[in-house]
Write an enzyme that holds these catalytic residues in place. Structure first.
Site, PDB file in Angstrom:
ATOM      1  N   LYS A   1      69.780  96.609 -47.456  1.00  0.00           N
ATOM      2  CA  LYS A   1      71.243  96.497 -47.546  1.00  0.00           C
ATOM      3  C   LYS A   1      71.804  97.407 -48.642  1.00  0.00           C
ATOM      4  CE  LYS A   1      75.403  94.934 -47.604  1.00  0.00           C
ATOM      5  NZ  LYS A   1      76.330  94.832 -46.522  1.00  0.00           N
TER       6      LYS A   1
ATOM      7  N   CYS B   1      82.076  96.241 -51.334  1.00  0.00           N
ATOM      8  CA  CYS B   1      80.675  96.484 -50.953  1.00  0.00           C
ATOM      9  C   CYS B   1      80.177  97.807 -51.509  1.00  0.00           C
ATOM     10  CB  CYS B   1      80.580  96.476 -49.437  1.00  0.00           C
ATOM     11  SG  CYS B   1      81.373  95.045 -48.729  1.00  0.00           S
TER      12      CYS B   1
HETATM   13  N1  SAJ Z   1      85.764 106.064 -47.389  1.00  0.00           N
HETATM   14  C1  SAJ Z   1      85.995 107.394 -47.713  1.00  0.00           C
HETATM   15  N2  SAJ Z   1      85.527 108.349 -46.867  1.00  0.00           N
HETATM   16  C2  SAJ Z   1      84.848 108.042 -45.729  1.00  0.00           C
HETATM   17  C3  SAJ Z   1      84.599 106.688 -45.412  1.00  0.00           C
HETATM   18  C4  SAJ Z   1      85.073 105.718 -46.278  1.00  0.00           C
HETATM   19  O1  SAJ Z   1      86.604 107.704 -48.736  1.00  0.00           O
HETATM   20  O2  SAJ Z   1      84.471 108.979 -44.995  1.00  0.00           O
HETATM   21  C5  SAJ Z   1      86.245 104.993 -48.285  1.00  0.00           C
HETATM   22  C6  SAJ Z   1      87.222 104.009 -47.607  1.00  0.00           C
HETATM   23  O3  SAJ Z   1      88.534 104.502 -47.650  1.00  0.00           O
HETATM   24  C7  SAJ Z   1      87.021 102.767 -48.432  1.00  0.00           C
HETATM   25  C8  SAJ Z   1      85.544 102.834 -48.822  1.00  0.00           C
HETATM   26  O4  SAJ Z   1      85.153 104.180 -48.637  1.00  0.00           O
HETATM   27  O5  SAJ Z   1      87.796 102.818 -49.613  1.00  0.00           O
HETATM   28  C9  SAJ Z   1      84.628 101.912 -48.042  1.00  0.00           C
HETATM   29  O6  SAJ Z   1      84.994 101.888 -46.669  1.00  0.00           O
HETATM   30  P1  SAJ Z   1      83.936 101.853 -45.475  1.00  0.00           P
HETATM   31  O7  SAJ Z   1      84.695 101.771 -44.219  1.00  0.00           O
HETATM   32  O8  SAJ Z   1      82.989 102.984 -45.598  1.00  0.00           O
HETATM   33  O9  SAJ Z   1      83.052 100.586 -45.750  1.00  0.00           O
HETATM   34  P2  SAJ Z   1      83.350  99.008 -46.022  1.00  0.00           P
HETATM   35  O10 SAJ Z   1      83.263  98.804 -47.510  1.00  0.00           O
HETATM   36  O11 SAJ Z   1      84.572  98.537 -45.366  1.00  0.00           O
HETATM   37  O12 SAJ Z   1      82.081  98.354 -45.310  1.00  0.00           O
HETATM   38  C10 SAJ Z   1      80.781  98.740 -45.711  1.00  0.00           C
HETATM   39  C11 SAJ Z   1      79.952  99.067 -44.447  1.00  0.00           C
HETATM   40  N3  SAJ Z   1      78.713  99.704 -44.838  1.00  0.00           N
HETATM   41  C12 SAJ Z   1      78.315 100.899 -44.316  1.00  0.00           C
HETATM   42  O13 SAJ Z   1      78.988 101.512 -43.515  1.00  0.00           O
HETATM   43  C13 SAJ Z   1      76.984 101.410 -44.745  1.00  0.00           C
HETATM   44  C14 SAJ Z   1      79.699  97.782 -43.679  1.00  0.00           C
HETATM   45  O14 SAJ Z   1      78.844  98.029 -42.572  1.00  0.00           O
HETATM   46  C15 SAJ Z   1      79.068  96.723 -44.590  1.00  0.00           C
HETATM   47  O15 SAJ Z   1      78.856  95.503 -43.906  1.00  0.00           O
HETATM   48  C16 SAJ Z   1      80.038  96.458 -45.714  1.00  0.00           C
HETATM   49  O16 SAJ Z   1      80.197  97.693 -46.449  1.00  0.00           O
HETATM   50  C17 SAJ Z   1      79.453  95.379 -46.614  1.00  0.00           C
HETATM   51  O17 SAJ Z   1      79.932  94.221 -46.507  1.00  0.00           O
HETATM   52  O18 SAJ Z   1      78.504  95.653 -47.351  1.00  0.00           O
END
Ligand code: SAJ
Length: 423
Positions: free
Chosen positions: A217, A271
């Site tokens: 994880k 996360c």
């Molecule tokens: N973000 C960027 N650029 C990107 C993608 C995301 O700046 O290309 C930013 C988003 O705006 C946000 C942050 O990153 O601020 C996180 O967003 P996210 O959509 O990447 O992830 P979370 O935090 O909503 O969910 C993540 C997921 N993990 C992965 O994709 C590896 C999800 O599957 C997990 O279940 C979750 O964390 C968790 O609960 O751990």
């Protein structure tokens, strides 16, 4: 062993962003689920069939399960076949994991555990924590034998870690369809965990040991953090070269083996901005890239603020339209949100230089400002139209509705677009 294991009811410790939808999905699979939470408002809402969080399709599914008597909420656990721990694991001041909620949840179920029960930790935890859960139970229940790492004896209490992996905004689908990693403290715990998740998961239920599941994880979220950091670093490099980073990335991504993520104003949520620290806290010397990525991403809001301050210093700016506050688009979750950090910091900085700027925050998911901004000078919540009338438009969160704003509404404006949608 598993053949005798019957899953009829489950108790979920923690009715937050993970525990709540997981409870509903388990109830839909026919289990009788009781959700436990310390927040009385959450208990009352659930028992009235109301959903306390914003998530597509969840309110309808929750109401249906409560109506059918398959899901209810309470403040204290009673006996159950399965206990699933889904409480928060924040970090303390020095980026050290705070396991007090996991410990408290374990302590509250320990007195009611019975031979044959399965305890699953879904909360994100540092490597070795599932073993600690076993030791906490053993200390309180010397009458029961607990699963132990490497043991071959069949224990009274089976214990496993199965990290959640769902993406907010897509939870009900991903809870069922995503593959799951289930790491038991011993073989029987892994098998029992796999059998349990197969009752409501259509993805693969992959068995391993608890330590591998824990690190799996943390690895997944660190992988994403490091890759976002790469995109953010390219954005900073492009700024210096006067190159459009969005065009650059879309061109580079045409390569069949390149898939660069999107730069942004920082990484928010509970996360990705947190979990990598759990690796750094255990083995900082080895986690150099992970730590550097975390620093880079957490420094992004300051970079955005710097850019805005430069623009304000160079042009006649009396008002700023700040578009979006949540940690990512189309969710009502504000935890660790870079957009809030930027707006708060900007309002303070501009106040210091006596700029008297009118901050027009546009956030379609809320009706009042979050507490961090409630008393911030000059900051007010407003409509899209009023936000667009500001001198400087600051795009922070690319909510669907902001994509729909016609380009003609932005003509003649100074624009700082951290999401690349108004280029
Ligand atoms: N973000 C960027 N650029 C990107 C993608 C995301 O700046 O290309 C930013 C988003 O705006 C946000 C942050 O990153 O601020 C996180 O967003 P996210 O959509 O990447 O992830 P979370 O935090 O909503 O969910 C993540 C997921 N993990 C992965 O994709 C590896 C999800 O599957 C997990 O279940 C979750 O964390 C968790 O609960 O751990």
């Amino acid at each position: 062993m598993i053949k005798q294991f019957v899953f009829k009811n489950a108790t979920v410790m923690g009715l937050g962003y993970i525990g709540l939808p997981t409870s509903v999905v388990m109830a839909r699979a026919g289990l009788t689920v009781i959700g436990i939470d310390i927040n009385k408002a959450t208990i009352e809402a659930v028992n009235a069939g109301q959903c306390p969080i914003e998530e597509p399709e969840l309110p309808e599914a929750l109401a249906e399960m409560v109506g059918k008597g398959l899901f209810s909420a309470d403040t204290k656990p009673t006996g159950s076949d399965i206990f699933l721990i889904a409480v928060p694991t924040p970090f303390t001041g020095g980026y050290k994991p705070d396991l007090s909620y996991v410990e408290a949840a374990t302590q509250s179920i320990a007195p009611i555990l019975e031979k044959g029960n399965l305890v699953i930790v879904e909360s994100t935890i540092p490597v070795g924590t599932t073993e600690m859960v076993g030791r906490w139970i053993e200390a309180l229940r010397p009458d029961l034998s607990c699963a132990r790492r490497g043991s071959t004896a069949i224990p009274d209490i089976l214990i496993a870690h199965c990290p959640e992996r769902v993406l907010p905004g897509h939870m009900l689908k991903e809870l069922v369809e995503n593959d799951r990693v289930i790491g038991g403290l011993d073989g029987p715990s892994t098998e029992a965990g796999q059998a349990f998740y197969r009752t409501f998961v259509t993805g693969s239920c992959l068995g391993t040991d608890s330590r591998t599941a824990e690190l799996c994880k943390l690895t997944e979220n660190s992988f994403r953090d490091v890759n976002i950091a790469f995109a953010n670093e390219m954005a900073e490099i492009c700024d210096d070269f006067g190159i459009d980073v969005w065009e650059l990335i879309s061109l580079a991504n045409q390569h069949p083996r390149v898939d660069i993520l999107s730069p942004g104003p920082g990484v928010g949520g509970h996360c990705i901005a947190v979990d990598p620290w759990f690796i750094v806290a255990s083995l900082g010397d080895k986690a150099r890239l992970i730590r550097e990525a975390r620093w880079l991403n957490s420094g992004r809001p300051r970079q955005v603020v710097r850019k805005v301050l430069e623009t304000v210093a160079e042009h006649r700016i009396n008002s700023i339209g700040c578009f979006g506050l949540s940690y990512k688009p189309n969710v009502d979750d504000y935890r660790e949100s870079p957009a809030i950090e930027i707006t708060e910091y900007l309002s303070k900085e501009l106040q210091l230089v006596g700029a008297g700027i009118d901050f027009r925050v546009v956030e379609p998911f809320i009706s009042e400002l979050p507490h961090e901004l409630k008393h911030a000078r000059g900051v007010r919540l407003t409509t899209i139209d009023e936000g667009l009338d500001a001198d400087l438009l600051l795009m922070l969160v690319d909510h669907r509705v902001f994509h729909e704003i016609p380009a003609s509404r932005r003509i003649g404006k100074k624009i700082i677009d951290t999401r690349g949608i108004w280029r």
